[in-house]
Design a protein around this motif. Sequence first.
Motif, PDB file in Angstrom:
ATOM      1  N   LEU A 187      47.870  50.044  48.795  1.00 12.91           N
ATOM      2  CA  LEU A 187      48.165  49.545  47.452  1.00 12.91           C
ATOM      3  C   LEU A 187      47.801  48.066  47.449  1.00 12.91           C
ATOM      4  O   LEU A 187      48.289  47.302  48.282  1.00 12.91           O
ATOM      5  CB  LEU A 187      49.644  49.725  47.110  1.00 12.91           C
ATOM      6  N   HIS A 188      46.915  47.658  46.518  1.00 12.23           N
ATOM      7  CA  HIS A 188      46.468  46.265  46.421  1.00 12.23           C
ATOM      8  C   HIS A 188      47.086  45.639  45.171  1.00 12.23           C
ATOM      9  O   HIS A 188      46.785  46.064  44.053  1.00 12.23           O
ATOM     10  CB  HIS A 188      44.936  46.196  46.324  1.00 12.23           C
ATOM     11  N   PHE A 189      47.929  44.621  45.392  1.00 11.85           N
ATOM     12  CA  PHE A 189      48.550  43.902  44.289  1.00 11.85           C
ATOM     13  C   PHE A 189      47.683  42.700  43.953  1.00 11.85           C
ATOM     14  O   PHE A 189      47.215  41.997  44.843  1.00 11.85           O
ATOM     15  CB  PHE A 189      49.966  43.457  44.670  1.00 11.85           C
ATOM     16  N   SER A 190      47.455  42.446  42.664  1.00 16.64           N
ATOM     17  CA  SER A 190      46.557  41.353  42.295  1.00 16.64           C
ATOM     18  C   SER A 190      47.145  40.427  41.231  1.00 16.64           C
ATOM     19  O   SER A 190      46.454  39.564  40.720  1.00 16.64           O
ATOM     20  CB  SER A 190      45.230  41.928  41.787  1.00 16.64           C
ATOM     21  N   GLU A 191      48.419  40.605  40.891  1.00 12.19           N
ATOM     22  CA  GLU A 191      48.994  39.808  39.812  1.00 12.19           C
ATOM     23  C   GLU A 191      50.242  39.075  40.290  1.00 12.19           C
ATOM     24  O   GLU A 191      50.955  39.532  41.184  1.00 12.19           O
ATOM     25  CB  GLU A 191      49.363  40.719  38.633  1.00 12.19           C
ATOM     26  N   GLY A 192      50.514  37.925  39.659  1.00 15.40           N
ATOM     27  CA  GLY A 192      51.753  37.187  39.873  1.00 15.40           C
ATOM     28  C   GLY A 192      51.965  36.754  41.313  1.00 15.40           C
ATOM     29  O   GLY A 192      51.023  36.470  42.058  1.00 15.40           O
ATOM     30  N   SER A 193      53.251  36.723  41.719  1.00 14.34           N
ATOM     31  CA  SER A 193      53.606  36.241  43.054  1.00 14.34           C
ATOM     32  C   SER A 193      53.128  37.183  44.164  1.00 14.34           C
ATOM     33  O   SER A 193      53.080  36.802  45.328  1.00 14.34           O
ATOM     34  CB  SER A 193      55.122  36.060  43.153  1.00 14.34           C
ATOM     35  N   LEU A 194      52.779  38.424  43.813  1.00 11.65           N
ATOM     36  CA  LEU A 194      52.321  39.388  44.821  1.00 11.65           C
ATOM     37  C   LEU A 194      50.801  39.429  44.953  1.00 11.65           C
ATOM     38  O   LEU A 194      50.269  40.247  45.700  1.00 11.65           O
ATOM     39  CB  LEU A 194      52.837  40.789  44.486  1.00 11.65           C
ATOM     40  N   ALA A 195      50.091  38.567  44.215  1.00  9.04           N
ATOM     41  CA  ALA A 195      48.625  38.573  44.238  1.00  9.04           C
ATOM     42  C   ALA A 195      48.123  38.448  45.675  1.00  9.04           C
ATOM     43  O   ALA A 195      48.560  37.584  46.430  1.00  9.04           O
ATOM     44  CB  ALA A 195      48.078  37.444  43.387  1.00  9.04           C
ATOM     45  N   GLY A 196      47.251  39.373  46.066  1.00  7.49           N
ATOM     46  CA  GLY A 196      46.672  39.379  47.402  1.00  7.49           C
ATOM     47  C   GLY A 196      47.448  40.213  48.412  1.00  7.49           C
ATOM     48  O   GLY A 196      46.971  40.458  49.507  1.00  7.49           O
ATOM     49  N   ARG A 197      48.630  40.686  48.034  1.00  2.23           N
ATOM     50  CA  ARG A 197      49.442  41.493  48.964  1.00  2.23           C
ATOM     51  C   ARG A 197      48.856  42.898  49.048  1.00  2.23           C
ATOM     52  O   ARG A 197      48.500  43.502  48.050  1.00  2.23           O
ATOM     53  CB  ARG A 197      50.886  41.554  48.492  1.00  2.23           C
TER      54      ARG A 197
END
Length: 193
Positions: free
Chosen positions: A17-27
Amino acid sequence: MEGPVQKAQKIVPVPTLHFSEGSLAGRVVRLDRDVATLGRRDDNPYVVPDPRVSRVHAEVRREASAVIITDLGSSAGTKVNGQTVDGPKVVRHGDRVSFGPVTAVFEDPAAASEREDTTMVFDVPKVETGPHLSPRQQQVLELMAEGMTNSEIGGQLGVTERTVKAYAQELYDKLGVRNRAGAVAEAAKLGLL
C-alpha cells in the motif's frame, strides 16, 4: 582473508500500500503476512499512524494470489475505489484503498509484471480451470467480491435475499469453501473473477 561467500537471498515481491497524501506521504506498507490487522495502534502488524484511522481498522488477508480487505467496524469505514467495503473485498493492482479519509494505492508486483509481459495476444480458447458456474451464480459471485451484502445483491438482481443465500450456498459447495471470503479467494485463484 575473506570469509565464505554467502548466496544472496531470493527477493520475493509482495503487495504493498503506497500512501501519497498528507503526513503519510511516501509511506509504504508491505503486505507480507497471510492474515493481519491494519490500524493506528502500534500492536497492529500494519500500522497507519493517523488519528483518523481506527485503532484496529481493517483485516488484510492474502490467499493464493488474491489480497482481500475487510473493514472491522471502523468508525470512518473502508473504501475501495470510492465504494464502501461491507464485507470481504478483493483488491487489484492500481486500486485506491481508503481507510477513513486516508488513501493509499494498492500495488501488486506480480499482477503488474503479468501485465507488462503481455506483448503478444493469441486467440486461445479458454480452458475451464474450476467448476462451471451458471450465469446467475457468476453474477452473485462478482457482487460478493465487490463487498455487497445478500440484501444488496438481491436488490441489484431483482431476487429475494433468500434466493441470494441459496445461490451463495451453491457457490460454497462448488468451490469447496465455507464462507464468502473463502469463495472470493478461491474464485480469484481459479480465475473466475
